[in-house]
Design a protein around this motif. Structure first.
Motif, PDB file in Angstrom:
ATOM      1  N   PHE A  63       2.182 -39.446  -7.890  1.00  0.00           N
ATOM      2  CA  PHE A  63       2.525 -38.318  -9.333  1.00  0.00           C
ATOM      3  C   PHE A  63       3.011 -37.532  -8.041  1.00  0.00           C
ATOM      4  CE2 PHE A  63       1.213 -41.090 -12.208  1.00  0.00           C
ATOM      5  CZ  PHE A  63       1.922 -41.052 -12.967  1.00  0.00           C
ATOM      6  N   HIS A  64       1.704 -36.719  -7.248  1.00  0.00           N
ATOM      7  CA  HIS A  64       2.344 -35.380  -6.388  1.00  0.00           C
ATOM      8  C   HIS A  64       2.852 -35.263  -5.327  1.00  0.00           C
ATOM      9  CE1 HIS A  64      -1.060 -32.762  -4.327  1.00  0.00           C
ATOM     10  NE2 HIS A  64      -0.319 -32.145  -4.763  1.00  0.00           N
ATOM     11  N   TYR A  65       3.442 -36.471  -4.680  1.00  0.00           N
ATOM     12  CA  TYR A  65       5.298 -36.347  -4.518  1.00  0.00           C
ATOM     13  C   TYR A  65       6.013 -36.321  -4.556  1.00  0.00           C
ATOM     14  CZ  TYR A  65       9.504 -37.367  -0.626  1.00  0.00           C
ATOM     15  OH  TYR A  65      10.193 -36.518  -0.047  1.00  0.00           O
ATOM     16  N   ASN A  67       4.472 -25.122   1.055  1.00  0.00           N
ATOM     17  CA  ASN A  67       3.296 -25.514   0.759  1.00  0.00           C
ATOM     18  C   ASN A  67       2.575 -26.692   0.923  1.00  0.00           C
ATOM     19  OD1 ASN A  67       2.256 -23.306   1.598  1.00  0.00           O
ATOM     20  ND2 ASN A  67       2.298 -22.903  -1.108  1.00  0.00           N
ATOM     21  N   HIS A  68       3.111 -27.818  -0.109  1.00  0.00           N
ATOM     22  CA  HIS A  68       3.294 -29.342  -0.146  1.00  0.00           C
ATOM     23  C   HIS A  68       3.704 -29.954   1.228  1.00  0.00           C
ATOM     24  CE1 HIS A  68       2.940 -28.692  -4.113  1.00  0.00           C
ATOM     25  NE2 HIS A  68       2.004 -29.526  -4.361  1.00  0.00           N
ATOM     26  N   THR A  69       4.673 -29.598   1.348  1.00  0.00           N
ATOM     27  CA  THR A  69       5.484 -30.030   2.880  1.00  0.00           C
ATOM     28  C   THR A  69       4.926 -30.551   4.427  1.00  0.00           C
ATOM     29  OG1 THR A  69       7.724 -29.870   2.416  1.00  0.00           O
ATOM     30  CG2 THR A  69       7.169 -30.566   4.904  1.00  0.00           C
ATOM     31  N   GLY A  88      -4.813 -23.364  -6.347  1.00  0.00           N
ATOM     32  CA  GLY A  88      -4.445 -22.920  -5.118  1.00  0.00           C
ATOM     33  C   GLY A  88      -4.793 -23.764  -3.535  1.00  0.00           C
ATOM     34  N   TYR A  89      -4.799 -24.124  -2.149  1.00  0.00           N
ATOM     35  CA  TYR A  89      -4.827 -23.871  -1.442  1.00  0.00           C
ATOM     36  C   TYR A  89      -6.407 -23.097  -0.620  1.00  0.00           C
ATOM     37  CZ  TYR A  89      -0.568 -25.747  -2.512  1.00  0.00           C
ATOM     38  OH  TYR A  89       1.021 -26.152  -3.423  1.00  0.00           O
ATOM     39  N   VAL A  90      -6.970 -24.289   0.366  1.00  0.00           N
ATOM     40  CA  VAL A  90      -7.492 -23.418   1.645  1.00  0.00           C
ATOM     41  C   VAL A  90      -6.773 -23.980   3.058  1.00  0.00           C
ATOM     42  CG1 VAL A  90      -8.282 -25.781   1.185  1.00  0.00           C
ATOM     43  CG2 VAL A  90      -9.654 -24.129   2.508  1.00  0.00           C
ATOM     44  N   ALA A 127      -5.207 -27.438   2.203  1.00  0.00           N
ATOM     45  CA  ALA A 127      -5.416 -29.003   1.838  1.00  0.00           C
ATOM     46  C   ALA A 127      -5.604 -28.176   0.225  1.00  0.00           C
ATOM     47  CB  ALA A 127      -7.126 -29.178   1.513  1.00  0.00           C
ATOM     48  N   ASP A 128      -4.457 -29.455  -0.240  1.00  0.00           N
ATOM     49  CA  ASP A 128      -4.192 -28.539  -2.259  1.00  0.00           C
ATOM     50  C   ASP A 128      -5.456 -28.135  -2.795  1.00  0.00           C
ATOM     51  OD1 ASP A 128      -2.623 -28.471  -4.738  1.00  0.00           O
ATOM     52  OD2 ASP A 128      -1.266 -29.336  -4.261  1.00  0.00           O
ATOM     53  N   VAL A 129      -5.513 -27.421  -3.396  1.00  0.00           N
ATOM     54  CA  VAL A 129      -6.420 -27.406  -4.447  1.00  0.00           C
ATOM     55  C   VAL A 129      -6.586 -27.234  -6.188  1.00  0.00           C
ATOM     56  CG1 VAL A 129      -8.501 -26.817  -3.047  1.00  0.00           C
ATOM     57  CG2 VAL A 129      -7.717 -25.675  -4.083  1.00  0.00           C
ATOM     58  N   GLU A 145      -5.489 -28.745  -9.226  1.00  0.00           N
ATOM     59  CA  GLU A 145      -6.223 -30.646  -9.725  1.00  0.00           C
ATOM     60  C   GLU A 145      -5.259 -31.975  -9.547  1.00  0.00           C
ATOM     61  OE1 GLU A 145      -8.154 -29.645 -13.788  1.00  0.00           O
ATOM     62  OE2 GLU A 145      -9.697 -29.467 -13.234  1.00  0.00           O
ATOM     63  N   HIS A 146      -3.603 -31.372  -9.532  1.00  0.00           N
ATOM     64  CA  HIS A 146      -3.073 -32.981  -9.731  1.00  0.00           C
ATOM     65  C   HIS A 146      -3.370 -33.059  -8.252  1.00  0.00           C
ATOM     66  CE1 HIS A 146       0.003 -29.446  -8.078  1.00  0.00           C
ATOM     67  NE2 HIS A 146      -0.115 -30.379  -6.983  1.00  0.00           N
ATOM     68  N   ALA A 147      -4.350 -32.492  -6.671  1.00  0.00           N
ATOM     69  CA  ALA A 147      -4.030 -32.885  -6.133  1.00  0.00           C
ATOM     70  C   ALA A 147      -5.371 -33.971  -5.265  1.00  0.00           C
ATOM     71  CB  ALA A 147      -4.439 -32.112  -4.621  1.00  0.00           C
TER      72      ALA A 147
HETATM   73 FE   LIG Z   1       0.108 -30.091  -5.446  1.00  0.00          FE
END
Ligand SMILES: [Fe+2]
Length: 195
Positions: A26-28, A73-75, A122-124, A155-157, A159-161
């Protein structure tokens, strides 16, 4: 720019059982590729399409920025994980950087806390800021690329992560990321590139 997202650096089941194959599917396939599809629809055939992804992120706003930054960011997030990763970094430049933040246990505590405290999506990040390591969190699609800092790990924070693996337990997801997923070789490569 190339309108294809980079391939995942591992098979979709490679992070099992820490991160389910279903999460990667799902995420990718849906989220990450979806951002690229929307970016392409916004800029294909326009002058922006000739820019690199990083140039585009640094010069755009609104929907173009949001989708371009999410592609980047995802890559970056995928590349920062590996099977059987995590735990304290091996001795070397990365361990020195982490020791500068108080050592592995403190880094882990602070990284998890920063991600947990990010309200909404967001992201940390672990970044290099003025030559020193720093933990920070960003909202939505924001990325340290626009603030002069060098991203080392994220790290993707959203919720879908983590929802398929951890439901609403973001802290549990971030602890698993730190303990079992971090690809320290990727952090080391980013650190070398920054010098
Ligand atoms: Fe994501």
């Amino acid at each position: 720019m190339n309108f294809e997202v980079a391939p995942l650096p591992y098979a979709k089941d490679a992070l099992e059982p820490v991160m389910k194959q279903e999460t990667l599917e799902f995420h990718y396939e849906k989220h990450h590729k979806g951002y690229m599809t929307r970016l392409k629809s916004l800029i294909e055939g326009k002058p922006e399409a000739d820019k690199s992804l990083v140039e585009l992120i640094r010069s755009s706003s609104g929907g173009v920025f949001n989708n371009a930054a999410q592609v980047y960011n995802h890559t970056f997030y995928w590349d920062g994980m590996k099977p059987s990763g995590g735990g304290a970094p091996p001795a070397g430049d990365v361990a020195d950087l982490i020791n500068g933040l108080g050592g592995w246990e403190k880094f882990r505590t602070d990284f998890v806390a920063a991600g947990a405290a990010r309200f909404g999506s967001g992201y940390v990040w672990l970044v290099l800021d003025g030559g020193k390591g720093k933990i920070l969190d960003t909202p939505n699609a924001e990325t340290p690329l626009t603030t002069g800092q060098v991203p080392l790990l994220t790290a993707d924070v959203w919720e879908h992560a983590y929802y398929l693996d951890h439901r609403n337990n973001r802290i549990g997801f971030l602890e698993a990321f730190c303990d079992k997923l971090v690809n320290w070789e990727f952090v080391a490569k980013n650190l070398r590139s920054a010098k």
